[in-house]
Design a protein around this motif. Structure first.
Motif, PDB file in Angstrom:
ATOM      1  N   ASP A 136      61.084  36.428  42.759  1.00  0.00           N
ATOM      2  CA  ASP A 136      61.237  35.965  44.228  1.00  0.00           C
ATOM      3  C   ASP A 136      59.902  35.331  44.651  1.00  0.00           C
ATOM      4  O   ASP A 136      59.672  35.024  45.897  1.00  0.00           O
ATOM      5  N   HIS A 137      59.179  34.925  43.775  1.00  0.00           N
ATOM      6  CA  HIS A 137      57.706  34.202  43.953  1.00  0.00           C
ATOM      7  C   HIS A 137      56.769  35.140  44.633  1.00  0.00           C
ATOM      8  O   HIS A 137      55.798  34.160  44.676  1.00  0.00           O
ATOM      9  N   ASP A 138      56.858  36.186  44.682  1.00  0.00           N
ATOM     10  CA  ASP A 138      55.848  36.851  45.023  1.00  0.00           C
ATOM     11  C   ASP A 138      54.855  37.146  44.019  1.00  0.00           C
ATOM     12  O   ASP A 138      55.094  37.019  42.986  1.00  0.00           O
ATOM     13  N   ARG A 139      53.460  37.254  44.348  1.00  0.00           N
ATOM     14  CA  ARG A 139      52.277  37.379  43.354  1.00  0.00           C
ATOM     15  C   ARG A 139      51.630  38.602  43.796  1.00  0.00           C
ATOM     16  O   ARG A 139      51.077  38.782  44.925  1.00  0.00           O
ATOM     17  N   THR A 140      51.067  39.348  42.779  1.00  0.00           N
ATOM     18  CA  THR A 140      50.153  40.277  43.073  1.00  0.00           C
ATOM     19  C   THR A 140      49.234  40.205  41.702  1.00  0.00           C
ATOM     20  O   THR A 140      49.490  39.874  40.592  1.00  0.00           O
ATOM     21  N   GLU A 141      48.076  41.253  42.148  1.00  0.00           N
ATOM     22  CA  GLU A 141      47.057  41.286  41.133  1.00  0.00           C
ATOM     23  C   GLU A 141      47.538  42.104  40.056  1.00  0.00           C
ATOM     24  O   GLU A 141      48.090  43.188  40.129  1.00  0.00           O
ATOM     25  N   GLY A 142      47.072  41.678  38.670  1.00  0.00           N
ATOM     26  CA  GLY A 142      47.533  42.321  37.561  1.00  0.00           C
ATOM     27  C   GLY A 142      46.265  43.449  37.119  1.00  0.00           C
ATOM     28  O   GLY A 142      45.839  44.285  37.849  1.00  0.00           O
ATOM     29  N   ASP A 143      46.262  43.679  35.738  1.00  0.00           N
ATOM     30  CA  ASP A 143      45.200  44.737  35.238  1.00  0.00           C
ATOM     31  C   ASP A 143      43.919  44.352  35.615  1.00  0.00           C
ATOM     32  O   ASP A 143      43.349  43.464  35.436  1.00  0.00           O
ATOM     33  N   CYS A 144      43.330  45.514  36.344  1.00  0.00           N
ATOM     34  CA  CYS A 144      41.834  45.244  36.666  1.00  0.00           C
ATOM     35  C   CYS A 144      41.061  45.234  35.628  1.00  0.00           C
ATOM     36  O   CYS A 144      40.015  44.653  35.691  1.00  0.00           O
ATOM     37  N   LYS A 145      41.101  45.731  34.431  1.00  0.00           N
ATOM     38  CA  LYS A 145      40.467  45.672  33.387  1.00  0.00           C
ATOM     39  C   LYS A 145      40.340  44.068  32.908  1.00  0.00           C
ATOM     40  O   LYS A 145      39.092  43.842  32.443  1.00  0.00           O
ATOM     41  N   ILE A 146      41.421  43.479  32.676  1.00  0.00           N
ATOM     42  CA  ILE A 146      41.411  42.149  32.439  1.00  0.00           C
ATOM     43  C   ILE A 146      40.638  41.243  33.491  1.00  0.00           C
ATOM     44  O   ILE A 146      39.741  40.570  32.979  1.00  0.00           O
ATOM     45  N   ASN A 147      40.833  41.733  34.664  1.00  0.00           N
ATOM     46  CA  ASN A 147      40.152  40.957  35.602  1.00  0.00           C
ATOM     47  C   ASN A 147      38.671  40.907  35.444  1.00  0.00           C
ATOM     48  O   ASN A 147      37.807  40.076  35.801  1.00  0.00           O
ATOM     49  N   ARG A 148      38.198  42.382  35.347  1.00  0.00           N
ATOM     50  CA  ARG A 148      36.709  42.323  35.001  1.00  0.00           C
ATOM     51  C   ARG A 148      36.378  41.677  33.774  1.00  0.00           C
ATOM     52  O   ARG A 148      35.100  41.297  33.984  1.00  0.00           O
TER      53      ARG A 148
END
Length: 407
Positions: A67-79
């Motif tokens: 539905d085109h909603d977007r959310t943040e994923g894995d915090c470890k990858i982001n770090r």
């Protein structure tokens, strides 16, 4: 354990024998040769300006739903992508290094270090002097990296970030920068010419002609004494006194100077090749020049980063569930305050920005409860407008053909 072993201790080499990969177009190896382009001050300054701005990109793991909603994923990858991709450099350093290799060699490589479960634990830019592409018995592609210290490692291509520029004649590699060599040679020749002109202006100033015979040793003594007495700073009066046995003939040296237009033409050739303007290099750009630079140079590389990291970090099933890596930058941070204020004035009434998003555009800190969206009462959703119109139509009495009211 040394650094080399620590980085590649979990790398899985190919099983069995390998053979050189058969490439349809071009060769199957890469050598990190750039004709010493990085030694040129114009080229290095331009590449540095690009790399500094590319390094400000923010990499994030995001999940997009149907539905085109977007959310943040894995915090470890982001770090890893935003702070510390490996123990030896920051995220800024990693992106800077990759961008520099990208424009120097038209190829940039980084190793994705993963644990036994296949989860990302590190990203290491690779500066190899030579790379051979090989395949195993199953046809899987590998990269045989040779580094300057003589050590080598074979890595699965699936675990290697590979960014390519001027991707044309070879099926795996970007083309070299031979097209830039004439401009770099011309720039080098100009620098040598300027140095030569300065030196020639400080060499031969005049001729001291002797009207009487003298041996070589005596001539040298006369020359040294004349220079010492009259051609040094200590001769404040600026007047030389000689007898009739000598005659001084001054030489009017007019060293060749390179035209400013010629110098600028060489700069422009190098800048145009890299897709950058002089205003970006010397940081005198306005917001329109920045927008053009971002869209033509930074944004395409950000798209490359996003796609390559996405397809190498996540498998096909994970990508099907919406997992992706996105590199983006706050473009509005380089806009004028007037542009920022006008943008907020136009978007806020429609509820497109939260309070904190508006503050971020103005480079101000966020506030408590700043995720609220403000919207003017003059703007309503399409559904609410339709309900309002239908309710109003039902409340009005209907009229007949003759204009008479009827029940």
């Amino acid at each position: 354990m040394n650094i080399f072993s620590r980085i590649f201790r979990k790398a899985k080499p190919p099983e069995g024998e390998t053979e050189r990969a058969e490439i349809l177009g071009g060769g199957n190896s890469f050598s990190a040769w750039n004709g010493d382009a990085y030694a040129n001050d114009i080229y290095r300054g331009a590449v540095d300006a690009i790399a500094r701005n590319v390094a400000k990109l923010k990499g994030s793991h995001v999940i997009r739903y149907a539905d085109h909603d977007r959310t943040e994923g894995d915090c470890k990858i982001n770090r890893l992508l935003q702070i510390e991709p490996n123990p030896y450099m920051s995220a800024f350093d990693m992106l800077y290094k990759l961008a520099t290799h990208y424009f120097l060699y038209n190829n940039a490589f980084a190793f994705l270090q993963k644990d036994e479960q296949g989860r990302l634990v590190g990203v290491y830019p690779l500066n190899a002097v030579h790379i051979d592409f090989v395949t195993d018995a199953a046809g899987a592609l590998y990269c045989d990296f040779l580094f300057s210290g003589g050590k080598s490692v074979v890595l699965p291509y699936a675990d290697v970030i590979h960014l390519r520029r001027n991707f044309n004649s070879n099926d795996l590699l970007g083309d070299r920068n031979e097209a830039l060599e004439p401009a770099l040679q011309l720039a080098h020749t100009q620098n040598e010419g300027i140095i030569s002109a300065i030196n020639s202006g400080a060499t031969l100033r005049g001729i001291l002609k002797r009207t009487q015979l003298a041996n070589v040793e005596k001539l040298k003594d006369i020359q040294e004494n004349f220079i010492k007495d009259y051609l040094t700073i200590s001769n404040n009066g600026g007047i030389a006194v000689i007898d009739n046995a000598s005659e001084y003939i001054p030489l009017d040296n007019k060293p060749y100077t390179i035209d400013e237009k010629q110098l600028q033409a060489v700069k422009t050739k190098i800048y145009d090749y890299l897709g950058i303007s002089e205003a970006i290099v010397n940081s005198s750009y306005d917001e329109n020049q920045w927008a053009a630079f971002y869209e033509s140079t930074i944004e395409p590389l950000a798209v490359q980063f996003s796609l390559e990291f996405t397809r190498k970090i996540f498998n096909e099933r994970e990508r099907a569930f919406g997992n992706s890596i996105l590199f983006e930058s706050g473009r509005l941070q380089f806009s004028s305050n007037a542009t920022k204020v006008n943008l907020i004035k136009e978007l806020m009434p429609y509820g497109l920005l939260t309070i904190n998003q508006a503050l971020e555009i103005l480079n101000l800190p966020s506030v408590e409860d700043g995720e609220k969206r403000l919207q003017t009462l003059n703007v309503v959703s399409a559904d609410e407008a339709h309900k309002y119109q239908m309710a109003k139509a039902g409340a009005e009495p209907k009229k007949g053909a003759a204009g008479n009211e009827r029940n």
